[in-house]
Scaffold this active site. Structure first.
Site, PDB file in Angstrom:
ATOM      1  N   ARG A 142       0.869  -1.180   0.000  1.00 25.79           N
ATOM      2  CA  ARG A 142       0.000   0.000   0.000  1.00 25.79           C
ATOM      3  C   ARG A 142       0.910   1.234   0.000  1.00 25.79           C
ATOM      4  NH1 ARG A 142      -4.984   0.095   3.901  1.00 25.79           N
ATOM      5  NH2 ARG A 142      -5.698   1.514   2.267  1.00 25.79           N
ATOM      6  N   GLN A 199     -15.138   1.778   7.131  1.00 22.77           N
ATOM      7  CA  GLN A 199     -14.355   1.555   8.362  1.00 22.77           C
ATOM      8  C   GLN A 199     -15.078   2.122   9.585  1.00 22.77           C
ATOM      9  OE1 GLN A 199     -13.042   2.645   5.482  1.00 22.77           O
ATOM     10  NE2 GLN A 199     -10.924   2.007   5.204  1.00 22.77           N
ATOM     11  N   ASP A 216      -2.456   9.044   7.978  1.00 24.71           N
ATOM     12  CA  ASP A 216      -1.646   8.048   7.255  1.00 24.71           C
ATOM     13  C   ASP A 216      -0.268   8.575   6.904  1.00 24.71           C
ATOM     14  OD1 ASP A 216      -4.619   7.254   6.683  1.00 24.71           O
ATOM     15  OD2 ASP A 216      -3.349   5.472   6.467  1.00 24.71           O
TER      16      ASP A 216
HETATM   17  O1  MRU Z   1      -7.464   2.469   4.224  1.00 21.99           O
HETATM   18  P1  MRU Z   1      -7.259   2.346   5.708  1.00 21.99           P
HETATM   19  O2  MRU Z   1      -8.418   1.725   6.409  1.00 21.99           O
HETATM   20  O3  MRU Z   1      -5.953   1.674   6.031  1.00 21.99           O
HETATM   21  O4  MRU Z   1      -7.160   3.845   6.188  1.00 21.99           O
HETATM   22  C1  MRU Z   1      -7.013   4.099   7.558  1.00 21.99           C
HETATM   23  C2  MRU Z   1      -7.036   5.535   7.917  1.00 21.99           C
HETATM   24  O5  MRU Z   1      -7.174   6.403   7.081  1.00 21.99           O
HETATM   25  C3  MRU Z   1      -6.790   5.869   9.366  1.00 21.99           C
HETATM   26  O6  MRU Z   1      -7.487   7.012   9.727  1.00 21.99           O
HETATM   27  C4  MRU Z   1      -5.289   6.114   9.566  1.00 21.99           C
HETATM   28  O7  MRU Z   1      -4.548   5.039   9.069  1.00 21.99           O
HETATM   29  C5  MRU Z   1      -4.943   6.326  10.990  1.00 21.99           C
HETATM   30  S1  MRU Z   1      -5.079   4.839  11.914  1.00 21.99           S
HETATM   31  C6  MRU Z   1      -4.537   5.114  13.497  1.00 21.99           C
END
Ligand code: MRU
Length: 319
Positions: free
Chosen positions: A85, A192, A233
């Site tokens: 990713r 999510q 992220d």
């Molecule tokens: O695509 P994801 O579910 O991995 O994205 C997650 C997020 O955007 C979260 O807000 C971020 O990783 C912070 S997690 C502590």
């Protein structure tokens, strides 16, 4: 609290986040390739959890690598995990940390290298929980008592080794005795918020209401929301924040309505090599996530789609 990712004698065990909340199923990754697959398919997701999983994946790879071909296999293990990713920088941070240790162990007996790799991955895991507790302790005083906290996506125990970043702040505020409740944006398209944040907070008995993403403005204008707390992220050198797509809109609406917008993140989420958020790579995900909900089409077949998984909130919106 849920065990998101764990190092065990039989491999890396993860709760399958693609199946929550309907099924609570744990998968065991016995090889680094299985860890890479789990990250790519979002069995495990959330920036710090991706980093912890990658560190464990590297350790698993070294445990099973051919000692006669270790350097070249180590390179392949790291590059395979790094290609899973693109946006969450914690992935690259964790792999770089394992690479530094590997370089420092050069020439040592294979058993020592293997033990050191496993110990380092376990340290990344333990430190992440401690960091989240510290983020919670810093953040809790900022949460207004008696109000609602709005969050987007899942930045909880499920997105970390435990406790969470944004949800860590909420948990710490509750532990400090504050009477708060939570609004969770559903977070289309992967849901999510609906699937993971609501499930996680319900497990802890923290009052939570689910809202669709397009309701955030309505509630931010109502005066009921005391603050917004989200995770991140990747944070560029100027403070621009990449987080789950939709975060930017929430930040702008928060500013318009004078609601503080906080970002809770560990140092492993900072990318000081990037001058601004414009340089952050944004993952594009499959069209089916947008055209279907749980395999059921919600748009005419053949509909063209764009599906950026993240957006960038300019630093000026971050309280
Ligand atoms: O695509 P994801 O579910 O991995 O994205 C997650 C997020 O955007 C979260 O807000 C971020 O990783 C912070 S997690 C502590």
């Amino acid at each position: 609290m849920v065990e998101t990712v764990q190092w065990t004698g039989s491999g890396v065990v993860m709760i399958d986040q693609t199946k929550l909340p309907r099924v609570e199923e744990f998968v065991t990754c016995a090889t680094y390739l299985e860890v890479a697959h789990a990250i790519r398919t979002m069995v495990v997701r959330g920036a710090p959890a991706i980093g912890v999983s990658a560190a464990m994946g590297v350790a698993l790879g070294v445990l099973k690598a051919d000692p006669g071909n270790l350097d070249s296999e180590f390179e392949t293990i790291c590059s395979t995990l790094a290609a899973t990713r693109p946006t969450a920088v914690n992935l690259f941070w964790a792999i770089d940390r394992m690479k530094r240790l590997y370089a420092a162990m050069k020439g040592r007996p294979i058993e020592e290298i293997r033990a050191a790799m496993v110990a380092e991955a376990q340290a990344v895991y333990r430190e992440d929980i401690a960091i989240n507790r510290a983020i919670g302790a810093f953040g809790a005083p900022l949460v207004p008592d008696g109000k609602t906290v709005l969050t987007h996506c899942n930045a909880g125990a499920l997105a970390t080794a435990g406790f969470g970043t944004a949800l860590g702040v909420i948990r710490a505020a509750v532990e400090a005795g504050k009477k708060i409740d939570v609004f969770s944006d559903e977070t289309r398209p992967f849901l999510q918020g609906a699937r993971l944040t609501v499930w996680e907070l319900q497990q802890d008995g923290i009052p939570v209401k689910l809202i669709t993403d397009n309701m955030a403005g309505h509630f931010l204008k109502s005066g009921r929301i005391g603050c917004v707390v989200v995770g991140a992220d990747r944070i560029a050198r100027n403070g621009d924040v990449a987080n789950k797509v939709g975060t930017y809109g929430v930040a702008v609406l928060a500013r318009e309505n004078n609601v503080p917008f906080y970002v809770a993140a560990p140092i492993s989420t900072l990318d000081l090599t990037l001058a601004s958020g414009d340089e952050i790579p944004i993952e594009e995900r499959p069209a089916s996530e947008v055209t279907e909900v749980f395999g059921v089409p919600v748009a005419p077949s053949g509909t063209e789609v764009e599906n950026p998984a993240f957006d960038v909130t300019p630093n000026r919106y971050v309280t």
